[in-house]
Scaffold this motif. Structure first.
Motif, PDB file in Angstrom:
ATOM      1  N   GLY A  70       0.840  -1.179   0.000  1.00  0.00           N
ATOM      2  CA  GLY A  70       0.000   0.000   0.000  1.00  0.00           C
ATOM      3  C   GLY A  70       0.881   1.237   0.000  1.00  0.00           C
ATOM      4  N   LEU A  71       0.548   2.221   0.844  1.00  0.00           N
ATOM      5  CA  LEU A  71       1.334   3.461   0.913  1.00  0.00           C
ATOM      6  C   LEU A  71       2.617   3.301   1.705  1.00  0.00           C
ATOM      7  N   ARG A  72       2.679   2.286   2.578  1.00  0.00           N
ATOM      8  CA  ARG A  72       3.778   2.205   3.526  1.00  0.00           C
ATOM      9  C   ARG A  72       4.659   0.990   3.304  1.00  0.00           C
ATOM     10  N   SER A  73       5.951   1.164   3.541  1.00  0.00           N
ATOM     11  CA  SER A  73       6.898   0.054   3.517  1.00  0.00           C
ATOM     12  C   SER A  73       6.736  -0.755   4.806  1.00  0.00           C
ATOM     13  N   PRO A  74       7.290  -1.982   4.863  1.00  0.00           N
ATOM     14  CA  PRO A  74       7.137  -2.799   6.074  1.00  0.00           C
ATOM     15  C   PRO A  74       7.581  -2.115   7.364  1.00  0.00           C
ATOM     16  N   ILE A  75       8.697  -1.374   7.325  1.00  0.00           N
ATOM     17  CA  ILE A  75       9.146  -0.753   8.579  1.00  0.00           C
ATOM     18  C   ILE A  75       8.172   0.320   9.043  1.00  0.00           C
ATOM     19  N   LEU A  76       7.444   0.926   8.106  1.00  0.00           N
ATOM     20  CA  LEU A  76       6.438   1.915   8.480  1.00  0.00           C
ATOM     21  C   LEU A  76       5.187   1.239   9.019  1.00  0.00           C
ATOM     22  N   HIS A  77       4.840   0.068   8.479  1.00  0.00           N
ATOM     23  CA  HIS A  77       3.733  -0.701   9.069  1.00  0.00           C
ATOM     24  C   HIS A  77       4.072  -1.068  10.516  1.00  0.00           C
ATOM     25  N   LEU A  78       5.340  -1.365  10.771  1.00  0.00           N
ATOM     26  CA  LEU A  78       5.769  -1.697  12.130  1.00  0.00           C
ATOM     27  C   LEU A  78       5.716  -0.462  13.023  1.00  0.00           C
ATOM     28  N   ALA A  79       6.261   0.640  12.538  1.00  0.00           N
ATOM     29  CA  ALA A  79       6.366   1.842  13.365  1.00  0.00           C
ATOM     30  C   ALA A  79       5.010   2.432  13.710  1.00  0.00           C
ATOM     31  N   PHE A  80       4.057   2.391  12.780  1.00  0.00           N
ATOM     32  CA  PHE A  80       2.757   3.026  13.010  1.00  0.00           C
ATOM     33  C   PHE A  80       1.731   2.080  13.633  1.00  0.00           C
ATOM     34  N   SER A  81       2.096   0.835  13.864  1.00  0.00           N
ATOM     35  CA  SER A  81       1.179  -0.106  14.507  1.00  0.00           C
ATOM     36  C   SER A  81       1.086   0.170  16.007  1.00  0.00           C
ATOM     37  N   LYS A  82      -0.132   0.120  16.547  1.00  0.00           N
ATOM     38  CA  LYS A  82      -0.337   0.273  17.989  1.00  0.00           C
ATOM     39  C   LYS A  82      -0.532  -1.082  18.674  1.00  0.00           C
ATOM     40  N   GLU A  83      -0.108  -2.134  17.997  1.00  0.00           N
ATOM     41  CA  GLU A  83      -0.274  -3.485  18.523  1.00  0.00           C
ATOM     42  C   GLU A  83       0.457  -3.691  19.840  1.00  0.00           C
ATOM     43  N   TYR A 103       8.604   9.250  14.046  1.00  0.00           N
ATOM     44  CA  TYR A 103       7.356   9.872  14.498  1.00  0.00           C
ATOM     45  C   TYR A 103       6.287   8.811  14.717  1.00  0.00           C
ATOM     46  N   GLY A 104       6.178   7.847  13.789  1.00  0.00           N
ATOM     47  CA  GLY A 104       5.162   6.808  13.922  1.00  0.00           C
ATOM     48  C   GLY A 104       5.309   6.030  15.206  1.00  0.00           C
ATOM     49  N   ALA A 105       6.528   5.589  15.492  1.00  0.00           N
ATOM     50  CA  ALA A 105       6.750   4.764  16.678  1.00  0.00           C
ATOM     51  C   ALA A 105       6.620   5.569  17.965  1.00  0.00           C
ATOM     52  N   LEU A 106       7.321   6.701  18.018  1.00  0.00           N
ATOM     53  CA  LEU A 106       7.446   7.422  19.282  1.00  0.00           C
ATOM     54  C   LEU A 106       6.213   8.249  19.618  1.00  0.00           C
ATOM     55  N   CYS A 107       5.602   8.847  18.612  1.00  0.00           N
ATOM     56  CA  CYS A 107       4.529   9.804  18.879  1.00  0.00           C
ATOM     57  C   CYS A 107       3.149   9.282  18.498  1.00  0.00           C
ATOM     58  N   HIS A 108       3.019   8.673  17.335  1.00  0.00           N
ATOM     59  CA  HIS A 108       1.718   8.136  16.930  1.00  0.00           C
ATOM     60  C   HIS A 108       1.362   6.904  17.758  1.00  0.00           C
ATOM     61  N   ALA A 109       2.259   5.922  17.816  1.00  0.00           N
ATOM     62  CA  ALA A 109       1.963   4.667  18.506  1.00  0.00           C
ATOM     63  C   ALA A 109       2.350   4.700  19.981  1.00  0.00           C
ATOM     64  N   ASP A 110       3.074   5.736  20.423  1.00  0.00           N
ATOM     65  CA  ASP A 110       3.560   5.813  21.806  1.00  0.00           C
ATOM     66  C   ASP A 110       4.308   4.534  22.172  1.00  0.00           C
ATOM     67  N   ASN A 111       5.185   4.124  21.265  1.00  0.00           N
ATOM     68  CA  ASN A 111       5.959   2.890  21.401  1.00  0.00           C
ATOM     69  C   ASN A 111       7.399   3.286  21.714  1.00  0.00           C
ATOM     70  N   PHE A 112       7.673   3.498  22.990  1.00  0.00           N
ATOM     71  CA  PHE A 112       8.961   4.032  23.416  1.00  0.00           C
ATOM     72  C   PHE A 112      10.109   3.105  23.050  1.00  0.00           C
ATOM     73  N   THR A 113       9.917   1.815  23.227  1.00  0.00           N
ATOM     74  CA  THR A 113      10.994   0.845  22.971  1.00  0.00           C
ATOM     75  C   THR A 113      11.433   0.887  21.513  1.00  0.00           C
ATOM     76  N   LEU A 114      10.479   0.857  20.604  1.00  0.00           N
ATOM     77  CA  LEU A 114      10.814   0.889  19.186  1.00  0.00           C
ATOM     78  C   LEU A 114      11.393   2.253  18.798  1.00  0.00           C
ATOM     79  N   GLY A 115      10.844   3.326  19.355  1.00  0.00           N
ATOM     80  CA  GLY A 115      11.369   4.654  19.057  1.00  0.00           C
ATOM     81  C   GLY A 115      12.816   4.794  19.486  1.00  0.00           C
ATOM     82  N   ARG A 116      13.136   4.303  20.667  1.00  0.00           N
ATOM     83  CA  ARG A 116      14.523   4.371  21.149  1.00  0.00           C
ATOM     84  C   ARG A 116      15.454   3.565  20.247  1.00  0.00           C
ATOM     85  N   TRP A 117      14.988   2.397  19.807  1.00  0.00           N
ATOM     86  CA  TRP A 117      15.789   1.541  18.934  1.00  0.00           C
ATOM     87  C   TRP A 117      16.053   2.237  17.596  1.00  0.00           C
TER      88      TRP A 117
END
Length: 512
Positions: free
Chosen positions: A138-151, A194-208
């Motif tokens: 779709g519009l996003r590459s796999p790493i963007l699907h990972l970063a923007f997921s709130k799973e 931005y997707g990981a840290l701010c949209h998904a509030d996924n601190f671990t992935l954002g730090r990585w």
């Protein structure tokens, strides 16, 4: 009822009608059924009877039952698309339902497998085709699907798998600075950080991502980190070299009652006197010096003192006003008093005195009619004052005084939002009711494409939660005033209470 061939939304709605009629007639069984699922003493609406039917069918709410029935008619591709949206928006109950109904749905594409942290599936896909690690789904590459997921908030136990997928993708060519356009054709991209840290509030992935070289100065992350309800993301970005100067992060932080984040940005070198160049299409907040932003956002004396300590210029003029004059215009008495105490009070012009009198509640403050003032006395900020104040609870008298003095209640902000839309998005009933009394155009569209009702529905899901907001009451007022309820307002609504109310209105008005 059963979920056989006769089980449809219409049968459920008919069952709710029968229950409502029986309850009104005093039928003991109907009263017992309602009492089992609705709080005692509640004034019952049709939505409550729909809720009872949903609960009796094993669902938490009518919107969830409705989705189950509707999803039965979806194609597999439509279900996969809905799953993608649920993962992006963090609609975990919908993710649960779709996967419970068909666990293989996640295998429809690599984007879903990545967003669901299915490590074995991703490992298999990339192992057989390394190019899949960077090929857009779709519009996003796999790493963007990972970063923007709130799973991560639904399945925190899968954190290790999530991180393994991140490593696998990068090892096969994924770019930690990848981004995608929010709308097709946009030049500015929403980056993975931005997707990981701010949209998904996924601190671990954002730090990585930062440790792997993601750019902390990506024009998105620092700004949006100020919006989170904790300072950890902002602290992380600053520790990795994010530079506040030249960004609108400090003015954005001043939109919130958070002295900690303001102090962090100032200590990191944010200059309270530097403004970013204006952008076309309106007056964005990033053109404003920090002290002016603080007083217009109602920040208290402590934050004003903090800005002064870090060198904010109390004599600077923005949009024709000093910080003191702007504090008076916005009715921020605490800030005005602190500035006066520090010797920064300035004489008010004729128009400033009238605007300040409106804020102070002075009887007959004067007229803002341009014919009675010096030429160009009202600045862009002055003319947009109603839009700014419409987002704040408890300012109804101030709003009324400004309209009586001559400000246009239909004037829009930079995003085409009139005060009616802004009050509605925030769920402020008295303010919306007042602007409704001025006979606005309810079909008017803002730059986001929504009319007044659509804006309220959207706000019911995404506006900051406040005890004084009531989006359902705002929607009711608009519908009673003649707003048209479009079918997609109901189908796209993610707020169960709002969705139930809209269903109720459809039922009562015969639109369903």
């Amino acid at each position: 009822m059963s979920d056989g061939p006769a089980f449809t939304l219409d049968t459920c709605k008919n069952a709710a009608r029968r229950l409502r009629k029986a309850h009104a007639a005093g039928d003991p069984e109907a009263h017992a059924r309602v009492a089992a699922h609705v709080a005692a003493g509640k004034m019952l609406r049709h939505a409550d009877f729909l809720h009872v039917i949903a609960c009796e069918e094993g669902h938490d709410s009518w919107p969830k039952l409705k989705f189950v029935v509707e999803s039965a008619a979806m194609s597999r591709a439509e279900k996969a698309e809905r799953l993608k949206v649920a993962l992006y928006q963090g609609q975990h109950w919908m993710t649960d339902r779709l996967l419970a109904e068909d666990p293989t749905l996640k295998d429809d594409n690599l984007g879903l497998q990545v967003a669901l942290y299915d490590l074995e599936a991703v490992r298999t896909a990339v192992g057989s085709d390394p190019g899949a690690a960077v090929r857009p789904v779709g519009l996003r590459s796999p790493i963007l699907h990972l970063a923007f997921s709130k799973e991560i908030h639904r399945s925190p136990e899968k954190e290790a798998d999530m991180m393994a997928i991140a490593g696998l993708l990068v090892a096969n060519g994924a770019d930690v600075n990848d981004g995608y356009p929010f709308q097709p054709g946009d030049k500015d991209l929403l980056p993975a950080l931005y997707g990981a840290l701010c949209h998904a509030d996924n601190f671990t992935l954002g730090r990585w991502l930062l440790e792997k070289g993601a750019d902390p100065n990506d024009r998105e992350s620092l700004y949006h980190a100020t919006e989170l309800d904790h300072p950890q993301a902002l602290e992380l970005l600053l520790s990795h070299g994010a530079r506040p100067d030249g960004t609108n992060a400090l003015p954005r932080a001043l939109d919130f009652e958070d002295e900690v984040k303001v102090r962090m940005l100032l200590e990191a070198g944010a200059d309270p006197n530097i403004t970013v160049p204006d952008q076309p299409g309106g007056l964005p907040l990033n053109t404003i010096p920090a002290l002016h932003q603080a007083v217009r956002r109602g920040r208290p004396a402590g934050i004003v003192a903090l800005l002064l300590k870090f060198g904010a210029d109390a004599g600077a003029v923005w949009q024709g006003h000093t910080p003191y004059a702007l504090a008076r215009i916005y009715g921020n008495k605490a800030a005005a008093d602190r500035l006066e105490e520090k010797g920064h009070a300035s004489a008010l012009s004729e128009s400033e005195a009238i605007l300040a009198a409106c804020a102070d509640g002075t009887a007959r403050p004067g007229s803002l009619d341009p014919a009675s003032l010096v030429p160009a006395a009202l600045t862009c900020e002055d003319r947009g004052l109603l839009s700014e104040l419409a987002a704040l609870p408890g300012r109804l008298d101030h709003l009324k005084a400004l309209v009586e003095a001559g400000l246009d209640p239909d004037a829009v902000d930079g995003m085409g939002l009139p005060p009616l839309h802004i009050a509605g998005w925030h769920g402020l009933v008295p303010e919306l009711s007042y602007f409704l009394s001025l006979a606005p155009d309810l079909s008017r569209k803002n730059h986001y494409g929504g009319d007044a009702l659509d804006t309220v529905v959207h706000g019911s899901e995404f506006a900051p939660a406040r005890t004084d907001s009531d989006h359902v009451a705002c929607a009711r007022l608009l519908l009673e005033a003649g707003s048209v309820l479009q079918p997609h307002y109901v189908t796209h609504c993610g707020n169960p209470d709002m969705a139930a109310f809209l269903e109720d209105w459809q039922e009562q008005s015969g639109q369903s």
